[in-house]
Design a protein around this motif. Structure first.
Motif, PDB file in Angstrom:
ATOM      1  N   GLU A  65       0.830  -1.212   0.000  1.00 18.70           N
ATOM      2  CA  GLU A  65       0.000   0.000   0.000  1.00 18.70           C
ATOM      3  C   GLU A  65       0.864   1.261   0.000  1.00 18.70           C
ATOM      4  N   ALA A  66       1.951   1.216   0.767  1.00 24.90           N
ATOM      5  CA  ALA A  66       2.845   2.378   0.807  1.00 24.90           C
ATOM      6  C   ALA A  66       3.479   2.624  -0.554  1.00 24.90           C
ATOM      7  N   MET A  67       3.938   1.569  -1.197  1.00 24.64           N
ATOM      8  CA  MET A  67       4.569   1.715  -2.509  1.00 24.64           C
ATOM      9  C   MET A  67       3.567   2.194  -3.545  1.00 24.64           C
ATOM     10  N   GLN A  68       2.360   1.646  -3.473  1.00 25.22           N
ATOM     11  CA  GLN A  68       1.335   2.038  -4.440  1.00 25.22           C
ATOM     12  C   GLN A  68       0.969   3.520  -4.289  1.00 25.22           C
ATOM     13  N   ASP A  69       0.793   3.972  -3.048  1.00 21.31           N
ATOM     14  CA  ASP A  69       0.452   5.376  -2.819  1.00 21.31           C
ATOM     15  C   ASP A  69       1.566   6.310  -3.266  1.00 21.31           C
ATOM     16  N   ASN A  70       2.790   5.894  -3.016  1.00 17.46           N
ATOM     17  CA  ASN A  70       3.910   6.784  -3.306  1.00 17.46           C
ATOM     18  C   ASN A  70       4.390   6.716  -4.753  1.00 17.46           C
ATOM     19  N   MET A  71       3.763   5.865  -5.553  1.00 20.46           N
ATOM     20  CA  MET A  71       4.062   5.869  -6.990  1.00 20.46           C
ATOM     21  C   MET A  71       3.097   6.768  -7.749  1.00 20.46           C
ATOM     22  N   GLU A  72       2.272   7.486  -6.993  1.00 19.52           N
ATOM     23  CA  GLU A  72       1.387   8.440  -7.643  1.00 19.52           C
ATOM     24  C   GLU A  72       2.163   9.714  -7.981  1.00 19.52           C
ATOM     25  N   PHE A  73       1.566  10.530  -8.807  1.00 18.67           N
ATOM     26  CA  PHE A  73       2.213  11.754  -9.286  1.00 18.67           C
ATOM     27  C   PHE A  73       2.734  12.619  -8.140  1.00 18.67           C
ATOM     28  N   ILE A  74       3.956  13.098  -8.308  1.00 15.82           N
ATOM     29  CA  ILE A  74       4.518  14.065  -7.359  1.00 15.82           C
ATOM     30  C   ILE A  74       5.540  14.909  -8.098  1.00 15.82           C
ATOM     31  N   ASN A  75       5.554  16.170  -7.812  1.00 13.55           N
ATOM     32  CA  ASN A  75       6.516  17.096  -8.423  1.00 13.55           C
ATOM     33  C   ASN A  75       6.814  18.193  -7.403  1.00 13.55           C
ATOM     34  N   THR A  76       7.954  18.072  -6.749  1.00 17.65           N
ATOM     35  CA  THR A  76       8.284  19.010  -5.675  1.00 17.65           C
ATOM     36  C   THR A  76       9.721  19.490  -5.800  1.00 17.65           C
ATOM     37  N   SER A  77      10.181  20.231  -4.811  1.00 14.53           N
ATOM     38  CA  SER A  77      11.518  20.817  -4.861  1.00 14.53           C
ATOM     39  C   SER A  77      12.578  19.793  -4.460  1.00 14.53           C
ATOM     40  N   PRO A  78      13.532  19.447  -5.339  1.00 12.86           N
ATOM     41  CA  PRO A  78      14.578  18.479  -4.963  1.00 12.86           C
ATOM     42  C   PRO A  78      15.389  18.883  -3.734  1.00 12.86           C
ATOM     43  N   PRO A  79      15.803  20.151  -3.565  1.00  8.11           N
ATOM     44  CA  PRO A  79      16.609  20.472  -2.374  1.00  8.11           C
ATOM     45  C   PRO A  79      15.845  20.325  -1.058  1.00  8.11           C
ATOM     46  N   LEU A  80      14.520  20.488  -1.085  1.00 14.57           N
ATOM     47  CA  LEU A  80      13.740  20.435   0.153  1.00 14.57           C
ATOM     48  C   LEU A  80      12.973  19.127   0.326  1.00 14.57           C
ATOM     49  N   VAL A  81      13.084  18.229  -0.661  1.00  9.62           N
ATOM     50  CA  VAL A  81      12.227  17.047  -0.624  1.00  9.62           C
ATOM     51  C   VAL A  81      12.502  16.164   0.587  1.00  9.62           C
ATOM     52  N   SER A  82      13.743  16.201   1.111  1.00 13.31           N
ATOM     53  CA  SER A  82      14.067  15.331   2.248  1.00 13.31           C
ATOM     54  C   SER A  82      13.277  15.735   3.493  1.00 13.31           C
ATOM     55  N   ILE A  83      12.879  17.015   3.588  1.00  9.80           N
ATOM     56  CA  ILE A  83      12.027  17.414   4.712  1.00  9.80           C
ATOM     57  C   ILE A  83      10.704  16.680   4.652  1.00  9.80           C
ATOM     58  N   LEU A  84      10.125  16.676   3.463  1.00 14.66           N
ATOM     59  CA  LEU A  84       8.834  16.005   3.291  1.00 14.66           C
ATOM     60  C   LEU A  84       8.961  14.501   3.490  1.00 14.66           C
ATOM     61  N   MET A  85      10.065  13.940   3.003  1.00 10.69           N
ATOM     62  CA  MET A  85      10.297  12.503   3.198  1.00 10.69           C
ATOM     63  C   MET A  85      10.424  12.175   4.681  1.00 10.69           C
ATOM     64  N   GLY A  86      11.202  12.985   5.415  1.00 13.10           N
ATOM     65  CA  GLY A  86      11.365  12.743   6.848  1.00 13.10           C
ATOM     66  C   GLY A  86      10.045  12.864   7.589  1.00 13.10           C
ATOM     67  N   LEU A  87       9.275  13.867   7.204  1.00 16.11           N
ATOM     68  CA  LEU A  87       7.976  14.076   7.842  1.00 16.11           C
ATOM     69  C   LEU A  87       7.050  12.881   7.625  1.00 16.11           C
ATOM     70  N   LEU A  88       6.931  12.443   6.391  1.00 13.27           N
ATOM     71  CA  LEU A  88       6.031  11.327   6.085  1.00 13.27           C
ATOM     72  C   LEU A  88       6.546  10.010   6.643  1.00 13.27           C
ATOM     73  N   THR A  89       7.880   9.885   6.710  1.00 14.78           N
ATOM     74  CA  THR A  89       8.448   8.668   7.293  1.00 14.78           C
ATOM     75  C   THR A  89       8.083   8.554   8.774  1.00 14.78           C
TER      76      THR A  89
END
Length: 267
Positions: A65-89
């Protein structure tokens, strides 16, 4: 949000600081599988796979389910994306409701892209690029070195950003938004200072017109106000920009004026 936790027993941390550090480094591959259909989804999901494996363990359904949800469309800022990744993790680790995680991701990647582009591509990199180009144009090795160091610094910031997002959870976005006005103001002041210095260095006009034996520019205008002619020309272009004249048109006009004035022997 935490009240939506599916399994409170899983609130114990399964991830180490090393896992979050690796998450930040793997976020550098965000655009490695870029496509026009899902944009950054491939790199986004790939970066988080190791953390999901530790969080979900043998729970293949949750992993799927996690992989399926996260293979949906996303387009964000590469330098800041790790913040969002850490938050969702951090939310995945707490087994927050999947729809909540999915909605948070979809709701935040757009604003994060706007913040990141404004800070990095429209403010920081043009300033650093201008300073580096100024050094490089004079044959100074500091030009490429400065640009490389800053670019490397932006790359390495992914790691602390990942920890920031993970540790602060949903508050990470609030921290950025609360300080975005201060960051934007400081960057604007710095940008105007640097651009002003660059204008005085790069805009150069040499008028050859003479009145008798007196040079109109060197013996008159520059005596009144040094470099007043380049300054006036800069403000004239700025005035045209304020009148909504396209920068492309201004570049073409300057190009034509240079050729014409040189042909007529004015400059």
């Amino acid at each position: 949000m935490v009240s939506n936790t599916q399994d409170p027993k899983n609130n114990d941390s399964k991830l180490t600081k090393h896992d979050i550090t690796m998450l930040g480094l793997r976020s550098a591959f965000l655009q490695s599988a870029f496509s026009y259909e899902r944009m950054q989804a491939g790199g986004w999901a790939w970066s988080q796979v190791p953390t999901w494996k530790k969080i979900f363990g043998d729970d293949k359904k949750a992993m799927s389910e996690a992989m399926q949800d996260n293979m949906e469309f996303i387009n964000t800022s590469p330098p800041l994306v790790s913040i969002l990744m850490g938050l969702l993790t951090s939310l995945e680790e707490k087994r927050v409701n999947r729809q909540t995680i999915r909605g948070l991701k979809n709701g935040l990647f757009g604003p994060m892209a706007g913040i990141g582009d404004a800070i990095y591509w429209f403010t920081l990199m043009p300033i650093v690029g201008g300073i580096a180009a100024s050094f490089a144009s004079k044959g100074n090795i500091l030009g490429p070195i400065i640009f490389f160091i800053v670019y490397l610094g932006i790359f390495l910031c992914r790691v602390p950003f990942a920890h920031l997002g993970y540790n602060l959870g949903v508050k990470a976005i609030d921290v950025i938004q609360d300080n975005s006005e201060i960051i934007a103001r400081v960057a604007t002041i710095m940008g105007l200072t640097v651009i002003g210095a660059l204008i005085s260095s790069y805009v150069s006009l040499s008028l050859k017109v003479k009145i008798g034996s007196v040079s109109l520019q060197k013996d008159f205008l520059d005596k009144v106000f040094p470099n007043i002619l380049p300054l006036a020309f800069t403000f004239f272009l700025y005035w045209l920009l304020r009148k909504k004249v396209s920068p492309i048109v201004l570049i073409a006009v300057v190009f034509v004026l240079c050729i014409l004035c040189s042909f007529l022997g004015i400059m």
